[in-house]
Design a protein around this motif. Sequence first.
Motif, PDB file in Angstrom:
ATOM      1  N   ASP A  20       0.825  -1.213   0.000  1.00 15.60           N
ATOM      2  CA  ASP A  20       0.000   0.000   0.000  1.00 15.60           C
ATOM      3  C   ASP A  20       0.861   1.265   0.000  1.00 15.60           C
ATOM      4  O   ASP A  20       0.501   2.262  -0.626  1.00 15.60           O
ATOM      5  N   ARG A  23       2.078   1.906  -3.512  1.00 16.53           N
ATOM      6  CA  ARG A  23       1.010   2.423  -4.375  1.00 16.53           C
ATOM      7  C   ARG A  23       0.709   3.882  -4.051  1.00 16.53           C
ATOM      8  O   ARG A  23       0.522   4.710  -4.943  1.00 16.53           O
ATOM      9  N   ALA A 126      -0.731   5.555   4.502  1.00 18.69           N
ATOM     10  CA  ALA A 126      -1.245   4.450   3.690  1.00 18.69           C
ATOM     11  C   ALA A 126      -0.950   3.096   4.311  1.00 18.69           C
ATOM     12  O   ALA A 126      -1.572   2.099   3.952  1.00 18.69           O
TER      13      ALA A 126
END
Lengths: 463, 421
Positions: A20, A23, A126
């Motif tokens: 995550d 990304r 995140a």
Amino acid sequence: MGRAYNTIAFDAAKCDGCGDCMRACARAKTGGEDVARSRIQIAAGSTGFELALCRQCGDPRCVAVCPAGALAKDGQSGIIGWDAGKCVDCLLCTLGCAYAGIALDEATGRVAKCDTCEGSPACVPACPHGALKHHTTARIYNEVGDWEDLFAPGLAGCQGCNTELLMRHTLRRVGPDTVLATPPGCVPGMGSVGYNGMAGTKVPVFHPLLTNTAAMLAGVKRQFNRAGRKVTALAIAGDGGASDAGFQSLSGAAERGEQILFMVVDNEGYMNTGMQRSSATPYGAWTSTTPVGRESKGKTQDAKNLPLLMVNHRCAYVATASTAYMDDLYDKLDRAIVAAETGFAYLHVYSPCTTGWRFPTDQNMEVARKAVETNFVMLWEYTPEQGLHLSRSVDDPLPVTDYLKVMGRFRHLSPEQVQHIQAKVEENRAFVQQISQQSQAPREPSRFAGHGGDYGKGDAPRS
Amino acid sequence: MTMRQTRYLVVGSSHAAIEAVSAIRMHDAEGSLTVATRDRHLPYSPTVLPYVVSGRSSSAQVLLRDAAYFAERNIDYRQGQALVAVRPTEHVAQLDGAAGGELRYEKLLLATGASPIVPPIPGIEKVEYHVLRTLDDAVGLNRAIGTARRAVVLGAGLVGMHAAENLAKAGANVTIVEMADQLCAGYFDRTAATLIEKAFTDHGATIRTGRRVVGLAPSGHGAILTLDNGDSLEADLLLVATGVRPELGYLANSGILADKGILVDDSMQTNVADVWAAGDCAQARSFYSDAKVMNAILPDAAEQGRIAGMAMAGDPGLRRYPGGVPLNTYHFFGRHAISVGNSRQPEHAQVETRFDEKTGRYLRACFLDGRLVCIHGVNEFFDGGVMAQLILRRVDLDPVRERFVAKPMVVGRELMSQLWR
């Protein structure tokens, strides 16, 4: 004086490789989802997950080997910035960096590196597992560095003790308009009251008895109020001076709402006089008066929970803190200073004792951190208006043995004793959580900012 | 008149010198510090010059320090003052230039760099040619490439190749003449060199490897070159890029020992008290053997300069030089090549190579006793700094070798994250 900088920290044990963070970085930096272009790279290794990320080095080799002057460390933010206009794409920086912190982005043919998203890194929020943290404690160092150090140099603390840190930071924050009371204990033992007729501080300091610290300080403060002078009345006492012999005067001053900031440095015993037990010594702990032998196996009673007792005085402010969490400690100190202008503020700081608890001198912060991570101690704050609020989550703690095993004073514990301590931790957590759940929503952190109360009118405190 | 004095004298103004200056000031903020350089500019890197030639970087943009840097740190920066002589017994350096003269130092660093080698080709003194080592050279060459139609580059090292690429991009008809039988022989193996060569020929350049120029003569627009096989080439722009070597005339009668460069120990000190040397003028121990070698590359210059500066200032944090490891990157026609470690493989070394014709990715890695000796890649990115550490730390790669050769970047990062905590 050098500067401290914020940093992104990675805890490999908490990472499950979900990607995550990569990304989030790719989206923030390239507008796409291609994780190969992320500035933070997590890779599955043979034993766990591994990180490649710019360390924003203090002495950066990437800068030293750049022939084009395209890389430079920003003295204010600490970020090593990349100037796309000056860069000639020679890739020499990737030879300088030993951490793979600057690498080729094959999509552009240019190098790319982390710039911490101008101070709010996209990767950190995140992360669903808390494996990435953005440490912003540097702010404290940079600010405190500009304040005057009000303790004398060369305090005589034990090697590895965190109390000097606490004393210097606290006095720097409280400032020169302070009267300090340090009852018998490690703090005057380290030199706060000085030697040979010289004070150990640059503010007025006195050495009350164990029993009368809060009473004396209350009188001093009232006299300053009468004279119309704004001073902070600060006590830095040990757990013995607060929880045992000093308790009646402390309790009285709190009950009367004296305008005092009372800081307790809790090392869970009388450590400077030979490590005797106090009412703050935890169950099972070795001290010189709760020895370990054929019969005796350390202290047989549980510790008195002094900060909760102070909550029951409905003080203007009560909080617990740890030097392993300095930013939290500073927030609480700021609030306590303001609260002490109008009422009684009590700040309880857990202070691992390298000598009395028997752990290596470089482990103080780690021991302090483990105490919090296992819920052995809990960080919270209380005001009468808002009730009690936990400063950090107490869910998902480490087992208490992780704390007990890092020091010698618990080495002898039987499984039953460990069980007792674990049960006590659970009970205490449940008790504090119950109070906190009954409390109102947390107040804004800035509630006290600029709040001077009715200070300076010269009135005696309310009764 | 009493002689001018300085605690530290740093001679030179490129990477080794500025790293030394920064290391000295890190430890000693006060001691008087003088930087003297024969160059007439503020510090810059010879490595960036091909980009000045191409016009990608302006000459003002590539300066690595501004005048304020020196002023703020109380450093006397003297441009256009070359070192003429050193008298170590008296601790005196003699500088030329109008404002030069004699200077008494306590600690001296020689970071005077290197100058282009001009090969003794018959007739060379009669023709006009360019070299590329200084900012002034680069500005001159930048002007010349605009009008060049037929350019010849002597030497297929990185400087020559860079310049040739710029000339080709500017529309010139370029020929590279190289004595060795491949391009970039010091940096890359034959397969990598072939990939580089193909990029050049695809862009219209002509490569003449294994050829020497045996004669030069002026022509109407430039020079006529005669090659050892009898061919002749005409050039309206001739660039001599056959390597560099230090100019060490100032060492005469100083007692400072030099071979190809100034001989230094692992703290960059010369055989003489209070004199250090670093960068392209120094000859220091190789990582791979005890022999002292010339390792004229930028990262090594920076490393040596830092070590010398720390030693001069008495910084207790000094770590001794681990020995030179060649480190090079080369960017050509949008592609890249990275070379870490010795290009000459030792005996008994195990070599692994892989090449994907479709992507043009090429990798060559050399191992000895499980340890990485060198790794070269074309169009295959890996973190050269991590690879250099794997070599310097002599990390045993046997357990991961197959994966490492397949994915050097990923496995390198994994090892880095595990090993240098």
